[in-house]
Design an enzyme around this catalytic site. Structure first.
Site, PDB file in Angstrom:
ATOM      1  N   LYS A   1      52.280 -59.016  24.237  1.00 21.32           N
ATOM      2  CA  LYS A   1      50.835 -59.623  23.999  1.00 21.32           C
ATOM      3  C   LYS A   1      49.764 -58.464  24.287  1.00 21.32           C
ATOM      4  CE  LYS A   1      51.603 -64.409  25.394  1.00 21.32           C
ATOM      5  NZ  LYS A   1      51.087 -65.487  26.184  1.00 21.32           N
TER       6      LYS A   1
ATOM      7  N   ASP B   1      45.610 -69.824  23.654  1.00 19.71           N
ATOM      8  CA  ASP B   1      45.961 -70.642  24.919  1.00 19.71           C
ATOM      9  C   ASP B   1      44.789 -71.211  25.373  1.00 19.71           C
ATOM     10  OD1 ASP B   1      48.852 -70.132  24.924  1.00 19.71           O
ATOM     11  OD2 ASP B   1      48.756 -68.332  26.096  1.00 19.71           O
TER      12      ASP B   1
END
Ligand code: ATR
Length: 275
Positions: A72, A108
């Site tokens: 990420k 998210d």
């Protein structure tokens, strides 16, 4: 199956491990449902190769990427443009194209907020939200809550230094203690406590006595769907929401970036339940 042709477009998740990912089932079900000529694959990519995977998107003409551990941060650094969420978090879980520009987003937090609205009719506008945990998932929720109307974001974490780092994300975020939970409208477990197969499957992330009937208690853990925390919260008269919604809604935000179409949420939820 999707009828794969010479013009089928490709999306994929990169990670290590990645074979257990439910994203292929979620996205392929949505592509099929809408008759979109897209396919979604899981690609094992080893640590340190995240930037190379972004370069491969350019080389191979891959149109969408989901990004999971351990890439990420590397992908956040490798994309051409970063959304405010990625700028704040330094972590990217989704890459999409804007013409030739590869844009990195982190879906998210917005996925979590959308799941609250869709499944509990809950709006963060003016609310006090308490987030338990300070890891990557917690930080995504903290950032999105702070930028999407929450009046106060409280961070409670086992290790104080983690909570202090998370509190630096935005001025409306502060470090808190379990005794501060009384002031919250919503409490979120953003730790792995309660996850089947995890290090603490039977535990609660904080003592149950702090749950009150006015709370909405949300868990990002989705396996099991009813975690020990949610069972306890229900018994104490609180409203609850499980983690499957966040999983599906973060995927839906990515799906919309890639295809430009509203995601079929129910189809995606059904796919993840069957996977
Ligand atoms: P992710 O990126 O998936 O969110 P992470 O970065 O490993 O995962 O973060 C895990 C979070 O769960 C952390 O906030 C961690 O607390 P610490 O910062 O104190 O490590 C929290 N956590 C994990 N196991 C826990 C436990 N048994 N009790 C309380 N908190 C726990």
């Amino acid at each position: 199956m999707i009828d794969i042709s010479g013009i089928t477009r490709i999306a994929a998740v990169i990670g290590d491990p990645v074979r257990h990912s439910r994203s292929p089932q979620i996205h392929n079900a949505a592509f099929r449902h809408l008759g979109l000529d897209w396919v979604y694959l899981a690609l094992p990519v080893s640590a340190g190769r995240g930037a190379a995977a972004v370069a491969a998107m350019r080389t191979l003409g891959i149109d969408g990427l989901s990004v999971t551990m351990p890439h990420k941060a590397d992908v956040a650094a490798a994309v051409d443009r970063r959304t405010p969420a990625v700028e704040a978090l330094g972590a990217c879980n989704c890459v999409y194209r804007d013409g030739d520009v590869l844009v990195g987003d982190n879906t998210d937090g917005l996925g979590f907020i959308r799941s609250l609205e869709a499944e509990a009719g809950f709006s963060l506008d003016g609310a006090t939200i308490a987030v338990v945990g300070a890891g990557g998932a917690a930080r995504s929720i903290i950032d999105a809550a702070a930028r999407n109307g929450a009046a106060r974001v409280l961070v409670i974490n086992r290790t104080p230094a983690g909570a202090e780092r998370a509190a630096a994300i935005h001025p409306s975020v502060s470090v808190a203690e379990v005794t501060d939970l009384a002031a919250a409208d919503i409490i979120v477990n953003a730790t792995s406590v309660g996850m089947a197969g995890g290090p603490a499957p039977d535990q609660l992330p904080f003592p149950a006595e702090f749950i009150q009937p006015h709370h909405l208690v949300a868990d990002i853990v989705y396996q099991p769907e009813r975690t020990p925390l949610l069972v306890e919260a229900e018994a104490r008269g609180a409203a609850t929401i499980g983690g499957l919604g966040m999983l599906v809604h973060q995927a839906a935000v990515a799906f919309e970036h890639w295809t430009g179409q509203p995601a079929p949420i129910e189809v995606m939820l059904d796919a993840v339940r069957r996977s």
